[in-house]
Design a protein around this motif. Structure first.
Motif, PDB file in Angstrom:
ATOM      1  N   ASN A  49       0.822  -1.209   0.000  1.00  0.00           N
ATOM      2  CA  ASN A  49       0.000   0.000   0.000  1.00  0.00           C
ATOM      3  C   ASN A  49       0.854   1.257   0.000  1.00  0.00           C
ATOM      4  O   ASN A  49       0.504   2.246  -0.650  1.00  0.00           O
ATOM      5  N   ALA A  71      -6.526   5.751  -8.578  1.00  0.00           N
ATOM      6  CA  ALA A  71      -6.669   4.679  -7.582  1.00  0.00           C
ATOM      7  C   ALA A  71      -6.629   3.315  -8.258  1.00  0.00           C
ATOM      8  O   ALA A  71      -5.945   2.396  -7.790  1.00  0.00           O
ATOM      9  N   PHE A  76      -5.474  -0.245  -6.464  1.00  0.00           N
ATOM     10  CA  PHE A  76      -6.574  -0.344  -5.506  1.00  0.00           C
ATOM     11  C   PHE A  76      -7.839  -0.722  -6.261  1.00  0.00           C
ATOM     12  O   PHE A  76      -8.201  -0.081  -7.237  1.00  0.00           O
ATOM     13  N   PHE A  82      -8.860   3.151  -1.248  1.00  0.00           N
ATOM     14  CA  PHE A  82      -7.782   4.040  -1.664  1.00  0.00           C
ATOM     15  C   PHE A  82      -7.825   5.335  -0.855  1.00  0.00           C
ATOM     16  O   PHE A  82      -6.805   5.764  -0.305  1.00  0.00           O
TER      17      PHE A  82
END
Length: 102
Positions: A49, A71, A76, A82
């Motif tokens: 992430n 995103a 994501f 996101f």
């Protein structure tokens, strides 16, 4: 671990599974999780992430693409997720980040 990091960095936009990454490291999933956290200070999910958010920051600054598209581009599969991850890590929403930095 070079193979693991190489794979993560090359495929962070794709769906990365713990099973696949642990296989690359030739470890079972539980052992890999412990090893990865011990050596990076972050879980695999946190690490991925962070890569995605950092790339999103770059795209927010360099493009005028819609935030939802960014995103998706960075991996994501949920716009809500996101926004939550971005805001948690950057202490500001993606929209505000784009407005303030530009």
């Amino acid at each position: 671990m070079q193979n693991v990091f190489g794979h993560i960095h090359a495929h962070f936009r794709d769906e990365l599974t713990l099973h696949k990454i642990a296989d690359i490291a030739c470890m079972n999933e539980a052992s890999f999780c412990r090893y990865f956290k011990k050596n990076t200070g972050r879980t695999l999910t946190e690490y991925v992430n962070d890569l995605r958010i950092n790339h999103a920051c770059q795209l927010l600054l360099e493009t005028t693409n819609p935030i939802a598209e960014i995103a998706e581009d960075v991996g994501f599969n949920s716009f809500t997720n996101f926004n939550r991850c971005f805001t948690t890590r950057k202490k500001v929403s993606p929209r505000t980040f784009r407005k303030v930095v530009i």
